[in-house]
Design an enzyme around this catalytic site. Sequence first.
Site, PDB file in Angstrom:
ATOM      1  N   ASP A 177      46.677  32.103  36.488  1.00  0.00           N
ATOM      2  CA  ASP A 177      48.075  31.924  36.056  1.00  0.00           C
ATOM      3  C   ASP A 177      49.040  32.860  36.777  1.00  0.00           C
ATOM      4  O   ASP A 177      50.226  32.920  36.427  1.00  0.00           O
ATOM      5  CB  ASP A 177      48.205  32.069  34.538  1.00  0.00           C
ATOM      6  CG  ASP A 177      47.875  33.453  34.030  1.00  0.00           C
ATOM      7  OD1 ASP A 177      46.995  34.113  34.622  1.00  0.00           O
ATOM      8  OD2 ASP A 177      48.481  33.891  33.038  1.00  0.00           O
TER       9      ASP A 177
ATOM     10  N   ARG B  38      33.991  46.532  26.259  1.00  0.00           N
ATOM     11  CA  ARG B  38      34.487  47.099  27.512  1.00  0.00           C
ATOM     12  C   ARG B  38      34.424  48.618  27.401  1.00  0.00           C
ATOM     13  O   ARG B  38      34.877  49.196  26.404  1.00  0.00           O
ATOM     14  CB  ARG B  38      35.924  46.670  27.768  1.00  0.00           C
ATOM     15  CG  ARG B  38      36.117  45.154  27.852  1.00  0.00           C
ATOM     16  CD  ARG B  38      37.380  44.830  28.650  1.00  0.00           C
ATOM     17  NE  ARG B  38      37.845  43.477  28.462  1.00  0.00           N
ATOM     18  CZ  ARG B  38      37.297  42.389  29.023  1.00  0.00           C
ATOM     19  NH1 ARG B  38      36.215  42.505  29.768  1.00  0.00           N
ATOM     20  NH2 ARG B  38      37.812  41.200  28.808  1.00  0.00           N
TER      21      ARG B  38
ATOM     22  N   SER C  64      44.281  32.031  31.794  1.00  0.00           N
ATOM     23  CA  SER C  64      44.401  33.106  32.777  1.00  0.00           C
ATOM     24  C   SER C  64      43.280  33.087  33.816  1.00  0.00           C
ATOM     25  O   SER C  64      43.124  32.120  34.534  1.00  0.00           O
ATOM     26  CB  SER C  64      44.464  34.424  32.023  1.00  0.00           C
ATOM     27  OG  SER C  64      44.775  35.458  32.890  1.00  0.00           O
ATOM     28  N   HIS C  65      42.475  34.142  33.816  1.00  0.00           N
ATOM     29  CA  HIS C  65      41.413  34.286  34.819  1.00  0.00           C
ATOM     30  C   HIS C  65      40.107  33.668  34.348  1.00  0.00           C
ATOM     31  O   HIS C  65      39.114  33.745  35.058  1.00  0.00           O
ATOM     32  CB  HIS C  65      41.197  35.779  35.075  1.00  0.00           C
ATOM     33  CG  HIS C  65      40.874  36.488  33.796  1.00  0.00           C
ATOM     34  ND1 HIS C  65      41.827  36.693  32.824  1.00  0.00           N
ATOM     35  CD2 HIS C  65      39.713  36.933  33.302  1.00  0.00           C
ATOM     36  CE1 HIS C  65      41.252  37.283  31.792  1.00  0.00           C
ATOM     37  NE2 HIS C  65      39.977  37.436  32.043  1.00  0.00           N
TER      38      HIS C  65
ATOM     39  N   ASP D 148      45.218  35.742  39.940  1.00  0.00           N
ATOM     40  CA  ASP D 148      44.350  34.981  39.026  1.00  0.00           C
ATOM     41  C   ASP D 148      44.939  33.591  38.765  1.00  0.00           C
ATOM     42  O   ASP D 148      45.982  33.227  39.328  1.00  0.00           O
ATOM     43  CB  ASP D 148      44.106  35.756  37.721  1.00  0.00           C
ATOM     44  CG  ASP D 148      45.329  35.826  36.826  1.00  0.00           C
ATOM     45  OD1 ASP D 148      46.459  35.700  37.351  1.00  0.00           O
ATOM     46  OD2 ASP D 148      45.174  36.003  35.606  1.00  0.00           O
TER      47      ASP D 148
ATOM     48  N   LYS E 224      53.130  40.528  33.319  1.00  0.00           N
ATOM     49  CA  LYS E 224      52.693  41.107  34.576  1.00  0.00           C
ATOM     50  C   LYS E 224      52.893  40.081  35.682  1.00  0.00           C
ATOM     51  O   LYS E 224      53.003  38.894  35.412  1.00  0.00           O
ATOM     52  CB  LYS E 224      51.249  41.595  34.493  1.00  0.00           C
ATOM     53  CG  LYS E 224      50.228  40.611  33.965  1.00  0.00           C
ATOM     54  CD  LYS E 224      48.926  41.335  33.655  1.00  0.00           C
ATOM     55  CE  LYS E 224      47.819  40.385  33.246  1.00  0.00           C
ATOM     56  NZ  LYS E 224      47.682  40.243  31.799  1.00  0.00           N
TER      57      LYS E 224
ATOM     58  N   GLU F 231      48.080  47.671  33.793  1.00  0.00           N
ATOM     59  CA  GLU F 231      46.794  47.746  33.110  1.00  0.00           C
ATOM     60  C   GLU F 231      45.696  47.791  34.157  1.00  0.00           C
ATOM     61  O   GLU F 231      45.841  47.223  35.240  1.00  0.00           O
ATOM     62  CB  GLU F 231      46.577  46.502  32.244  1.00  0.00           C
ATOM     63  CG  GLU F 231      47.554  46.365  31.104  1.00  0.00           C
ATOM     64  CD  GLU F 231      47.189  45.187  30.200  1.00  0.00           C
ATOM     65  OE1 GLU F 231      46.955  45.440  29.016  1.00  0.00           O
ATOM     66  OE2 GLU F 231      47.130  44.047  30.678  1.00  0.00           O
TER      67      GLU F 231
ATOM     68  N   ASP G  53      49.390  36.184  37.041  1.00  0.00           N
ATOM     69  CA  ASP G  53      49.919  37.468  36.561  1.00  0.00           C
ATOM     70  C   ASP G  53      49.061  38.653  37.005  1.00  0.00           C
ATOM     71  O   ASP G  53      49.512  39.788  36.952  1.00  0.00           O
ATOM     72  CB  ASP G  53      50.157  37.470  35.040  1.00  0.00           C
ATOM     73  CG  ASP G  53      48.942  37.095  34.240  1.00  0.00           C
ATOM     74  OD1 ASP G  53      47.886  36.778  34.838  1.00  0.00           O
ATOM     75  OD2 ASP G  53      49.038  37.108  32.993  1.00  0.00           O
ATOM     76  N   ARG G  54      47.832  38.400  37.466  1.00  0.00           N
ATOM     77  CA  ARG G  54      46.995  39.512  37.939  1.00  0.00           C
ATOM     78  C   ARG G  54      46.989  39.575  39.458  1.00  0.00           C
ATOM     79  O   ARG G  54      47.155  38.541  40.122  1.00  0.00           O
ATOM     80  CB  ARG G  54      45.549  39.321  37.489  1.00  0.00           C
ATOM     81  CG  ARG G  54      45.374  39.343  36.010  1.00  0.00           C
ATOM     82  CD  ARG G  54      43.901  39.263  35.658  1.00  0.00           C
ATOM     83  NE  ARG G  54      43.761  39.350  34.210  1.00  0.00           N
ATOM     84  CZ  ARG G  54      42.682  39.779  33.591  1.00  0.00           C
ATOM     85  NH1 ARG G  54      41.625  40.125  34.287  1.00  0.00           N
ATOM     86  NH2 ARG G  54      42.641  39.843  32.274  1.00  0.00           N
TER      87      ARG G  54
HETATM   88  C1  VG1 Z   1      42.054  41.307  29.119  1.00  0.00           C
HETATM   89  C2  VG1 Z   1      42.462  42.580  29.811  1.00  0.00           C
HETATM   90  C3  VG1 Z   1      43.850  42.983  29.388  1.00  0.00           C
HETATM   91  C4  VG1 Z   1      44.833  41.835  29.669  1.00  0.00           C
HETATM   92  C5  VG1 Z   1      44.337  40.566  29.014  1.00  0.00           C
HETATM   93  C6  VG1 Z   1      45.195  39.375  29.359  1.00  0.00           C
HETATM   94  O1  VG1 Z   1      42.053  41.502  27.714  1.00  0.00           O
HETATM   95  O2  VG1 Z   1      41.540  43.609  29.540  1.00  0.00           O
HETATM   96  O3  VG1 Z   1      44.219  44.151  30.078  1.00  0.00           O
HETATM   97  O4  VG1 Z   1      46.109  42.142  29.166  1.00  0.00           O
HETATM   98  O5  VG1 Z   1      43.000  40.290  29.433  1.00  0.00           O
HETATM   99  O6  VG1 Z   1      45.285  39.177  30.739  1.00  0.00           O
HETATM  100  P1  VG1 Z   1      40.741  41.857  26.853  1.00  0.00           P
HETATM  101  O7  VG1 Z   1      41.196  41.926  25.438  1.00  0.00           O
HETATM  102  O8  VG1 Z   1      39.740  40.793  27.149  1.00  0.00           O
HETATM  103  O9  VG1 Z   1      40.259  43.172  27.372  1.00  0.00           O
HETATM  104  V1  VG1 Z   1      45.492  37.598  31.346  1.00  0.00           V
HETATM  105  O10 VG1 Z   1      45.700  37.717  33.037  1.00  0.00           O
HETATM  106  O11 VG1 Z   1      44.100  36.977  30.725  1.00  0.00           O
HETATM  107  O12 VG1 Z   1      46.771  37.065  30.524  1.00  0.00           O
HETATM  108 CO    CO Z   2      46.344  36.042  33.922  1.00  0.00          CO
END
Ligand code: VG1
Ligand code: CO
Length: 539
Positions: free
Chosen positions: A278, A494, A112-113, A276, A375, A362, A280-281
């Site tokens: 992938d 967090r 992801s990010h 981001d 997302k 989120e 989705d953000r």
């Molecule tokens: C984080 C975010 C959460 C999101 C997850 C996956 O998780 O807070 O809201 O769903 O990343 O997003 P965590 O457990 O680190 O708080 V992605 O764009 O990484 O699939």
């Molecule tokens: Co992502």
Amino acid sequence: MIETIATNPYTDQKMGTAGLRKKIAIAMQPNYIENFLQSIFNTIPNLEEKSFLVGGDGRYFNKTAIQKIIKIAAANHVKKLYIGQNGLVSTPAGSCIILKNKLDGGLILTASHNPGGINGDFGLKYSTSTGGQCQPHESQAILEQTLKIKEYKISDSPDLDLSHLGVFHCEETEIEVIDPYTDYIKMMEGIFDFNQLHSLLTSEFRFVFDAMNGVTGPYAKRIFEEILGAPQGSVLNATPKEDFGGLHPDPNLIYAKTLVDLMYSDNAPDFSAANDGDGDRNMILGSHFFICPSDSLAILTDNYRLIPAYKDGIYGVAKSAATSMAVKRVADTLKIGFYEVPTGWKYFVNLMDSKRITFCGEESFGTGAAHIREKDGIWAVLFWLSIIAATHKTVKQIALEHWQKYGRSYFLRNDFEGIEQSVADKLMSELEQRLPQLSNKQFGRFTVSTAYPFVYNDPVDNTSTQNGLIVHFTDGSRIVYRLSGTGTNGATLRTYIERYVTGDIDEDPNKMLQELCAVSREISNVTALTGKEQPDIIT
Ligand code: VG1
Ligand code: CO
């Protein structure tokens, strides 16, 4: 030829908030990926009838991992794999392709990010036929396999060339290399009024999209520049790179700094967005203006009628507990259902499948709807552009008018990173024990009303999940504490801080929340336990 290789289990293959996420160095250990893939396949019956999608965000090691997936799937007699050309598929497009083609699931290779490159992270999201990531009981079954696996099966066939579309074979398994863009783009055309958007993007309106060298570059080029007519060059960082060009592909005020600087400069465009790695953000910015993701969900929901796909009405909305209450006020006004779930998109899937919700979001820059089960960054951007096209208002006007109508939830997330796991666990368990004593306690001008662990009871699965600790204050303010499930460097605490105000709606959140942030540290005891006076990252 299919080989059976003896192996030993790894004990750290538990899937977190969004699949398996590890440092590349860990993922590259001998048999590591192989064990995990075989463990997934061990939980799926009748593989010879099953078809899966494979693809990812283009980060380092994905190409190697995809070749392993092909050979292990073939050795396990999987019927068919659909693979995005050059190994690329965004997370939302993956969900779209799984649903549209009625596939049995997908393996989306992304962290992801999180940063990429040889020193970055590896990730694997396992989706099911729902189009969403597997549910907690399914990841639990996979985890159990990873802890007892003794062997895996793999084909010794040569690597496949994934740069050409077409149908190939590995053992008996059919491998189709597909265009990962078309299904997704058609879906977007079916939701939004592309003629209206074309008029906007070919007018004086100045638009910029930052793909952050992630997978959305080619999607955005096609959609915004080729189809909707935005000038060439409107999409920045449009070529997916294995190391994201050294960027941290996380669309927020800190990591999308170049874009943010542009939007706060004298030469600021009218609108910009970033996605981001992938896809989705999303982050939405207007000229000299930032839209907090919790507000974005509320504003999109309030404007649903402007979008062709939703104009006849929507089901309810849902948010993660950590997200601000802004969308609840909209849901109450619209008289639609409202749900609060744990962090992680998988918790929205049952609510969408059972037609309880249409929109969800989120605070972590994730917004989406029931067209898919992930997302969707580009969807959110198209939605915002549609509101602007229909109302002829600026981003700032849209937000200010929203807050005038509903009041504003000032919101910040404070992250304390790189904490030793045992210290983080201790902080959370001690805080949980102290929660009952917090009631009626006063912290400066804030008085606690109630404090409790957040427990979600899924109305479909009848499962319950605890995720985070919530402290409510008498003025409507809230603080939520939880540990990250996606980090790869120790533990991350967090802290989500929210304050509801009806008067001063156009102030700096840092100023409005300064006192409450200090209260949040006092309550968690974070400074004494970790030595950190301030959070490492504020978003
Ligand atoms: C984080 C975010 C959460 C999101 C997850 C996956 O998780 O807070 O809201 O769903 O990343 O997003 P965590 O457990 O680190 O708080 V992605 O764009 O990484 O699939
Ligand atoms: Co992502």
